[in-house]
Design a protein around this motif. Sequence first.
Motif, PDB file in Angstrom:
ATOM      1  N   TYR A 180     -27.913   9.725  -8.014  1.00 30.53           N
ATOM      2  CA  TYR A 180     -27.181  10.077  -6.799  1.00 30.53           C
ATOM      3  C   TYR A 180     -27.536   9.093  -5.688  1.00 30.53           C
ATOM      4  CZ  TYR A 180     -26.502  14.561  -9.180  1.00 30.53           C
ATOM      5  OH  TYR A 180     -26.155  15.528 -10.083  1.00 30.53           O
TER       6      TYR A 180
ATOM      7  N   LYS B 146     -17.502  12.114  -4.778  1.00 35.11           N
ATOM      8  CA  LYS B 146     -18.262  12.539  -3.593  1.00 35.11           C
ATOM      9  C   LYS B 146     -19.414  13.470  -3.918  1.00 35.11           C
ATOM     10  CE  LYS B 146     -14.949  11.809   0.063  1.00 35.11           C
ATOM     11  NZ  LYS B 146     -14.053  12.376   1.048  1.00 35.11           N
ATOM     12  N   SER B 147     -19.473  13.940  -5.151  1.00 36.01           N
ATOM     13  CA  SER B 147     -20.629  14.788  -5.473  1.00 36.01           C
ATOM     14  C   SER B 147     -21.841  13.938  -5.848  1.00 36.01           C
ATOM     15  CB  SER B 147     -20.284  15.781  -6.592  1.00 36.01           C
ATOM     16  OG  SER B 147     -19.900  15.062  -7.738  1.00 36.01           O
ATOM     17  N   ARG B 148     -21.617  12.648  -6.150  1.00 36.89           N
ATOM     18  CA  ARG B 148     -22.751  11.781  -6.496  1.00 36.89           C
ATOM     19  C   ARG B 148     -23.052  10.744  -5.423  1.00 36.89           C
ATOM     20  NH1 ARG B 148     -22.082   9.081 -11.990  1.00 36.89           N
ATOM     21  NH2 ARG B 148     -24.278   8.551 -11.640  1.00 36.89           N
TER      22      ARG B 148
ATOM     23  N   PHE C 118     -22.704  10.529  -1.278  1.00 36.25           N
ATOM     24  CA  PHE C 118     -22.238  11.350  -0.154  1.00 36.25           C
ATOM     25  C   PHE C 118     -23.025  11.125   1.143  1.00 36.25           C
ATOM     26  CE2 PHE C 118     -24.893  13.757  -3.166  1.00 36.25           C
ATOM     27  CZ  PHE C 118     -25.954  14.144  -2.381  1.00 36.25           C
TER      28      PHE C 118
ATOM     29  N   TYR D 150     -29.196  21.735  -5.299  1.00 39.11           N
ATOM     30  CA  TYR D 150     -28.051  20.848  -5.544  1.00 39.11           C
ATOM     31  C   TYR D 150     -28.042  20.388  -7.008  1.00 39.11           C
ATOM     32  CZ  TYR D 150     -24.451  17.365  -4.604  1.00 39.11           C
ATOM     33  OH  TYR D 150     -23.283  16.644  -4.615  1.00 39.11           O
TER      34      TYR D 150
ATOM     35  N   MET E 275     -25.097  20.929  -9.711  1.00 37.95           N
ATOM     36  CA  MET E 275     -24.477  19.833 -10.464  1.00 37.95           C
ATOM     37  C   MET E 275     -24.558  20.075 -11.972  1.00 37.95           C
ATOM     38  SD  MET E 275     -23.097  17.613  -8.498  1.00 37.95           S
ATOM     39  CE  MET E 275     -22.636  18.940  -7.429  1.00 37.95           C
TER      40      MET E 275
ATOM     41  N   MET F  56     -24.424  21.029   2.130  1.00 39.81           N
ATOM     42  CA  MET F  56     -24.294  20.631   0.724  1.00 39.81           C
ATOM     43  C   MET F  56     -23.864  21.795  -0.163  1.00 39.81           C
ATOM     44  SD  MET F  56     -25.099  17.510   1.123  1.00 39.81           S
ATOM     45  CE  MET F  56     -24.758  17.169  -0.587  1.00 39.81           C
TER      46      MET F  56
END
Lengths: 350, 380
Positions: free
Chosen positions: A51, A75-77, A79, B157, B161, B192
């Motif tokens: 990330y 965008k989840s990795r 950001f 988080y 994931m 988040m």
Amino acid sequence: MASRSSLRRIGRLLGCGSSRRGLSTEAGRINLFSAINQALHTALETDPRSYVFGEDVGFGGVFRCTTGLADRFGKSRVFNTPLCEQGIVGFAIGLAAMGNRAIAEIQFADYIFPAFDQIVNEAAKFRYRSGNQFNCGGLTIRAPYGAVGHGGHYHSQSPEAFFCHVPGIKVVIPRGPRQAKGLLLSSIRDPNPVVFFEPKWLYRLAVEEVPEEDYMLPLSEAEVIREGSDITLVGWGAQLSVMEQACVEAEKDGISCELIDLKTLIPWDKETVEASVNKTGRLLVSHEAPITGGFGAEISASIVERCFLRLESPVTRVCGLDTPFPLVFEPFYMPTKNKIVDAIKSTVNY
Amino acid sequence: MKFISEYPEKRIPCYRVLDDEGYPIANSMYEQVNKETAVKMYENMVTLQVLDALFYEAQRQGRISFYLTTTGEEAINIATAAALTPDDVVLPQYREPGILLWRGFTVQEFANQCFGTKHDLGKGRQMPVHYGSEKLNYFTVSSPIATQLPQAAGVAYSLKMDGKRACVVAFAGDGATSEGDFHAGLNFAAVMEAPVMFICRNNGWAISTPISEQFRSDGVVIKGQAYGIRSIRVDGNDALAVYSAIRAAREMVIREQKPILVEALSYRVGHHSTSDDSTKYRPLQEIDHWRTARGPVGRFRKWVQRNEWWTDRDEDEFRGHVRKQVLSAIQAADKMDKPSLTELFSDVYHELPSNLSEQEKSLRETIKRHPQEFPVDVAV
């Protein structure tokens, strides 16, 4: 590499933050921020558990190092985070502790201090304090450091020495694009938390051939980048280009200088420096950070311990002054080429 | 033009299930707890009390260097543990050993840590009560306050994931809410959308500083809304209320993939630690009142006994049994060797760097020259 004075001219022309140059120039030749960008691409591509995040990282970052990453990897990795350095590093430690590669950006090294507690008391001790049950080895903290010609107090500092006093982390600083890519990939994949300082003055100005493929350069291995016989010069990061110019200048007076890039400040490669000083009998260390308590002091003490009988003159340091990093006085503050040349001469003629 | 008032018109209510006499409060909804769970909860609360009493004593006798009790907060510890699953990852502060106990950390393992023996999972490197267990999903305690809170957002988080049906539970005290890391942790978790439950044990005291000198808000629960985090205030001395609140919170955190803040009101009956004498800054009667009339263990016992799941005889037998167990663990730990000298240098890094191997070599030479200077229970 261009000399510091020509760097300054180009730096002023380009201005800070404007992007006139694309990510790549002619085939294979790229600048330092593009090399960092390539390394981040490679890291994200080769490990799905990696990330990249920090302030303004989503749109590409204020120095463009993260350009294109969010589009490519989602965008989840890749950001943005809230504007909070202790949060960025704390979050990154937690993420890394779960077996991820957490690559956190601190926008300027000058702003890393709110995260100092997380780095010193948490990241650095995570493995040790748990008896190796937990670790945050996947953590890499990237931060641009150093002078840039107009950065004043808070966009210029070189805080590496603070972190060199902390067992449990590694501190790595590259001198140019090729080094930056290989060392950053090593730092990301190293099973220990790493603080990676990037010479921001060179982001756009240092351009060289950088292999496109995935490659790593070893940590804790210094490199002799110029061989010589009269004096050893040790430095890291952007300062090496200044030192290189000093070596060229000294050569005109018949002084042969050996120049070493330390690359990893802790744990550092004493053996390479020791071998060089045993050959030359003289040592000069140079860094932008204030001289008192700088990492040059550590190198100096260690080499005196190891090479005392071989030394032909006192170890000398050419460093930043013990003042806050000044704006209009920056040219006076800096360990410039001529300050180094003078120090080389007086050391050799001691 | 209208300014928002600094205080809401009414204080945030506190969710309770049992009154001080252990009777269910009329119309208070709560999760049913069966006999097996209730008895296990009660036994764990008693075990925690016995453990605290005897370890505290061991410190007073000079057998361990430091200790810190959980007295008064047994319900927050045990009822939270009971409401979670073993997959939920806990980032503790330092007054939550009950979670470990519930998850199967043995009395001997507690003793090994406090005595820093060669079987301490932390290899004798940290002060007593800095427990940790990777196997039990319980991050190792560190002394700095609130640092675990932003980390909890990062851990959560990762769970998100990975699509895990589990959450993170991070503990902190009332004093911790003044730290920057409290702000960082809550704000990151909210932004988040991290599945983490922040549990604040508001026990009224940060060493000698009362909450009136810690913040001017209506406690901690109110801070959640400012971050966009759902929150609840619960009576932390009411095991059934804590159990029900944490069960409901856990369900929401996982289903909605968002953080929740729980403020558990309690009272730190013990001193901050063995380095503190709290009678210097608070009246003895106040401490006694919370130990006796308002103690969480006694209140839960009344409820359990009224259900005829526990008797006075069970009480005597169980306390006697645990006492013996703890005393023998203390004795065994007291006699055990410390970790070997190698462990001084290992784990600083993943691999031993050359500066550390040099220092190890040099230290070993010093030990050879001056063996009398060094502890004999560390194998060199």
